[in-house]
Every structure is written in C-alpha cells, then in structure tokens.
Design a protein around this motif. Sequence first.
Motif, mmCIF file in Angstrom:
data_model
loop_
_atom_site.group_PDB
_atom_site.id
_atom_site.type_symbol
_atom_site.label_atom_id
_atom_site.label_comp_id
_atom_site.label_asym_id
_atom_site.label_seq_id
_atom_site.Cartn_x
_atom_site.Cartn_y
_atom_site.Cartn_z
ATOM 1 N N ASP A 47 0.687 -0.988 -0.105
ATOM 2 C CA ASP A 47 -0.117 0.032 0.114
ATOM 3 C C ASP A 47 0.982 1.350 -0.038
ATOM 4 O O ASP A 47 1.932 1.361 0.886
ATOM 5 C CB ASP A 47 -0.855 0.010 1.354
ATOM 6 N N ASN A 48 0.628 2.349 -1.030
ATOM 7 C CA ASN A 48 1.362 3.360 -0.941
ATOM 8 C C ASN A 48 0.451 4.651 -1.174
ATOM 9 O O ASN A 48 -0.610 4.528 -1.679
ATOM 10 C CB ASN A 48 2.557 3.387 -1.877
ATOM 11 N N SER A 49 1.017 5.817 -1.015
ATOM 12 C CA SER A 49 0.260 6.937 -1.342
ATOM 13 C C SER A 49 0.431 7.341 -2.719
ATOM 14 O O SER A 49 1.269 7.350 -3.374
ATOM 15 C CB SER A 49 1.351 8.324 -0.417
ATOM 16 N N ALA A 50 -0.814 7.905 -3.223
ATOM 17 C CA ALA A 50 -0.804 8.500 -4.432
ATOM 18 C C ALA A 50 -0.687 10.083 -4.607
ATOM 19 O O ALA A 50 -0.660 10.475 -5.708
ATOM 20 C CB ALA A 50 -2.511 8.268 -5.088
ATOM 21 N N PRO A 73 -0.927 16.425 15.362
ATOM 22 C CA PRO A 73 0.760 16.733 15.608
ATOM 23 C C PRO A 73 1.364 15.701 14.399
ATOM 24 O O PRO A 73 0.699 14.778 13.882
ATOM 25 C CB PRO A 73 0.922 15.982 17.008
ATOM 26 N N VAL A 74 2.460 16.259 13.736
ATOM 27 C CA VAL A 74 3.075 15.629 12.675
ATOM 28 C C VAL A 74 4.214 14.842 12.939
ATOM 29 O O VAL A 74 5.194 15.249 13.822
ATOM 30 C CB VAL A 74 3.586 16.880 11.463
ATOM 31 N N GLY A 75 4.452 13.604 12.851
ATOM 32 C CA GLY A 75 5.541 12.677 13.097
ATOM 33 C C GLY A 75 6.612 12.770 12.251
ATOM 34 O O GLY A 75 6.573 13.662 11.216
ATOM 35 N N ASP A 76 7.363 11.697 12.025
ATOM 36 C CA ASP A 76 8.592 11.625 11.165
ATOM 37 C C ASP A 76 7.855 11.605 9.444
ATOM 38 O O ASP A 76 6.840 10.904 9.272
ATOM 39 C CB ASP A 76 9.305 10.410 11.458
ATOM 40 N N ASP A 77 8.638 12.084 8.775
ATOM 41 C CA ASP A 77 8.608 12.363 7.277
ATOM 42 C C ASP A 77 8.660 10.982 6.956
ATOM 43 O O ASP A 77 9.464 9.966 7.281
ATOM 44 C CB ASP A 77 9.309 13.052 6.642
ATOM 45 N N ILE A 78 7.882 10.463 5.592
ATOM 46 C CA ILE A 78 7.999 9.243 4.826
ATOM 47 C C ILE A 78 8.108 9.565 3.587
ATOM 48 O O ILE A 78 7.295 9.755 2.511
ATOM 49 C CB ILE A 78 6.703 8.305 5.434
ATOM 50 N N PRO A 79 9.404 9.416 3.376
ATOM 51 C CA PRO A 79 9.828 9.725 1.835
ATOM 52 C C PRO A 79 9.716 8.611 1.009
ATOM 53 O O PRO A 79 9.417 7.522 1.481
ATOM 54 C CB PRO A 79 11.335 10.354 1.972
ATOM 55 N N ALA A 80 9.580 8.497 -0.199
ATOM 56 C CA ALA A 80 9.604 7.402 -1.074
ATOM 57 C C ALA A 80 10.855 6.778 -0.790
ATOM 58 O O ALA A 80 11.925 7.240 -0.737
ATOM 59 C CB ALA A 80 9.541 7.822 -2.501
ATOM 60 N N GLY A 81 10.771 5.258 -0.738
ATOM 61 C CA GLY A 81 11.709 4.532 -0.334
ATOM 62 C C GLY A 81 11.746 4.010 0.902
ATOM 63 O O GLY A 81 12.890 3.371 1.244
ATOM 64 N N PRO A 83 11.059 2.389 4.648
ATOM 65 C CA PRO A 83 10.502 1.307 5.152
ATOM 66 C C PRO A 83 9.232 1.579 5.725
ATOM 67 O O PRO A 83 8.800 2.731 5.979
ATOM 68 C CB PRO A 83 11.450 0.587 6.063
ATOM 69 N N ILE A 84 8.499 0.427 5.917
ATOM 70 C CA ILE A 84 6.793 0.743 6.182
ATOM 71 C C ILE A 84 7.092 0.768 7.745
ATOM 72 O O ILE A 84 7.487 -0.016 8.593
ATOM 73 C CB ILE A 84 6.161 -0.732 5.983
ATOM 74 N N GLY A 85 6.551 1.892 8.197
ATOM 75 C CA GLY A 85 6.417 2.408 9.536
ATOM 76 C C GLY A 85 5.029 2.283 10.157
ATOM 77 O O GLY A 85 4.358 1.486 9.843
ATOM 78 N N GLU A 86 4.909 3.143 11.278
ATOM 79 C CA GLU A 86 3.696 3.001 12.033
ATOM 80 C C GLU A 86 3.110 4.223 12.009
ATOM 81 O O GLU A 86 3.760 5.319 11.906
ATOM 82 C CB GLU A 86 3.685 2.698 13.556
ATOM 83 N N LEU A 87 1.792 4.421 12.164
ATOM 84 C CA LEU A 87 1.211 5.871 12.372
ATOM 85 C C LEU A 87 0.488 5.740 13.808
ATOM 86 O O LEU A 87 -0.463 4.935 14.074
ATOM 87 C CB LEU A 87 0.204 6.247 11.511
ATOM 88 N N LEU A 101 2.620 3.281 2.746
ATOM 89 C CA LEU A 101 1.575 3.858 3.794
ATOM 90 C C LEU A 101 1.961 3.383 5.157
ATOM 91 O O LEU A 101 2.054 1.961 5.413
ATOM 92 C CB LEU A 101 0.258 3.316 3.394
ATOM 93 N N PRO A 102 1.976 3.871 6.218
ATOM 94 C CA PRO A 102 2.342 3.354 7.663
ATOM 95 C C PRO A 102 1.319 2.466 8.109
ATOM 96 O O PRO A 102 0.113 2.829 7.942
ATOM 97 C CB PRO A 102 2.828 4.439 8.683
#
Length: 401
Positions: A47-50, A73-81, A83-87, A101-102
């Motif tokens: 799953d990824n962002s469009a 509140p804004v957490g860490d950025d998720i750039p392309a490439g 790893p899959i993280g958490e929200l 997508l986290p």
Amino acid sequence: MLDVTDYQARVAALVSPTGAEDLPIAEAVDRVLAAPVEAPEPLPAFDNSAMDGYAVRAADVTGATEESPVRLPVGDDIPAGAPIGELAPGTTRRIMTGAPLPRGADAVVEVEATDGGTDEVEIRAARSAGTFVRRAAGDVAVGATVLEPGAVLGAAQVGLLAALGVTEVSVRRRPRVLVCSTGSELAEDPDPAAGQIRDSNGALLAAAVEQAGGLAVRQLWVADDVPAFLAALDDALVDVDLVLTTGGVSAGAYEVVKDALGSRGVEFLKVAMQPGMPQGCGHYAGPGGAVPIVCLPGNPVSALTSFEVFVRPALRAAYGHPRPQRRVVRATLTDAVDKPAGKRQLRRGRLDPDAGTATPWGPPGSGFLGWFAGADCLIDLPADVTSVPAGAEVDVWDLLG
Ligand code: AMP
Ligand code: MG
C-alpha cells in the motif's frame, strides 16, 4: 491473371510460423510474445500514497473543513523508499507519492487540503478510508496473466515486465531472409561502367525485411547465368526461412530466375496489379531441403510494391504479429488519375492525415524510385476502373503508420 488477394494468400501460406526464443526484455522490443506472462509479484507490492500529503486515520479527520479544520501533530516524514512504519493514533505524518503507507493509516490528505505544517498541521478536508491510497495488488494480482501470447512488446509491456521483475521473455523468432539480386547489368564495382547500374534492390529489400520484423541474414548478387545463379543460391541457403529474389521473372530473354527455377518447384504467373505484374513463388529444393522462395520483379518500384503487398504481411504473420497488414485509411484524392483496366493499381502518394487527403506522387511507371522515396503511402485503386476523379474517396496504405 491472378487476383491480388489470391496471390497474397498463396505467399502467406508459403512461410511457416517461426518458433520461440528467450530474450532479455530490453532486446525484446517490437517482438511478439510466444508464451503468456504471469505476474510473479503483485503490483504495487505494498500500500502506498497516490499523493504528496499526510497519512491519516480517516476517523481522525472526520468533519474537517476549510472553516473548522482538524489540527494533528506531525510525526516523522515518510519519503519514497522509506521502510513501512507505524502511525500513532491521533497523529499524522507527511508522506510522499509512492511512499509506503504506515501501518494504522488508511487514507492520505493531499498537501493542498492542509496548511503544509511540519510540527502540527491543519487538515482542511475530511478524507474517507482508501482515499489517495494505491492498494497492494490494486493494479496486478499475483499469478494474473498480464500478457498473452501474440502481444507485441512495446514500451508499456516492457515497462510492466521490469516492474514485475521479469527479466527474460519467450518471443517468436524473427524470420530469416536471404535477399538475392539478379542481373548482369548490376555492377560489382563501386563505380559502374557504362551500361551498368548499382544494385538498389538488395539494400531496399534488406531494409524492408528489417522494417517488417524479419532478419535480412544474407544478401547476394548473381549475373544472368542459370548455373551460376543455382550454385550461388545453394551456397547461401544456410538456415533461412525465406528467399527473396529480384529480377529475371518477366517475358524477355535472359530471365535467369524464371529459367532456373521454373522447372524446380517455383510457379511463375501474372498478378492483376500495377506495378508488379510478373511474380513467382514456391518451394525451392535446396541442398538442405525445401525453402520457401518469392521471386519479385526487377524494377525497384515493382520490387518494393510487391514486397509491401505480398511479402510484408506474410513475414509478419509468420512471427505472429496481430496486424500483418498495413493500416488502411480512407482519404480524398487531390488529383484525378488514369489507370489500366483490369489491374489493381498501387500508386505512390503523399498522405496528409490532417486534411484527410492523398496526392498521387510521381508518374505511374515502375522506373521512378526517386519519386517513391518522396512518397509516404500507397493509393490503392480498384481493378475495375480506368480513371478516378479528384475528390473521390480512396483506400490509402499508410507506409509510416
Ligand atoms: P528484369 O526483370 O530483370 O528485366 O529487371 C527489370 C528492370 O529492373 C531492369 O531495368 C533492371 O535493370 C532493373 N533491375 C533489376 N534488378 C535490379 C536491382 N537489383 N537494382 C536496380 N535495378 C534492378
Ligand atoms: Mg534482369
């Protein structure tokens, strides 16, 4: 005289379908697939962002509008490439197009619907679950047949194979063609003596074969001498699917091809076509077995027109091309033309696709290669008429299509 379509069928039946070979995908461009390709992986793989925006839980932004935005509140950025993280619930993270997508997120709010904040962000629109999310396997499911046999591998197909990690494909082999020019007038020397000419058919047919998707494996030139012609042919018949000869098939003296092959499995006949009336085809019994052979007339314009009408579709069908014939378009003839009765005429022309017109290009005779080189279509005039007026709708073969 034989009908053009009857002779087309006869030539097409001569050339056997080619087998398959494996090629790296970059070398398989324009080739026809021999076996289906099944997706070894899903596409997308995760799953990824469009959009460039903010990964959210849809429930956290319910009711957000321009007038009453939701602040998160804004957490860490998720750039392309990445790893899959958490929200974490009740938070958001900036996410870039294509970035995974986290876990916990189910929607993306595009940056345009926010104030672009980096510590805290104002979300100005509600987004339901799934919005701007490219689901894993949403394009291609694992095991799905993505390409069928007969598919022509163009940019999109090769790109898909690369995306799926498929590095090699099974494609139909290109038919291997021997091109043989005949004529004692053809100069071997780069500077022809008086009365001699250069061999244009060899280059012309080799180019036409390559453009049709075949392989012009060998070219030879032979003088108008039957034993020499047969010896040269036998010598060159190694691993070829089709032989093309030019010249020596009409009604004059010194018709070397006719004289040599008429009693060796090749039928010579007249086709109701202009140019390209005298033709020959059959199976030549060479030293390694019978080989399909098509004997084209010698005038370069006749040779190329005959190739277009008879050989090109046969070659393309032999390697499984789904569209062996040229694209035919209807166009308005700009100038009146006269033609002989009883023969289908394929006249050189210039097609203006924007205006929908075709202009006859050069005289009808077959000695005008200079004019052919300036043309980009063949105007296909029916056998049963002797003139076609300006303004008539005609069939046109688009040679650049
Ligand atoms: P033919 O049918 O052999 O009498 O050839 C018809 C005409 O085409 C003659 O004027 C030939 O000189 C010409 N011609 C034949 N073969 C070639 C060739 N390979 N290149 C250029 N012209 C050719
Ligand atoms: Mg000749």
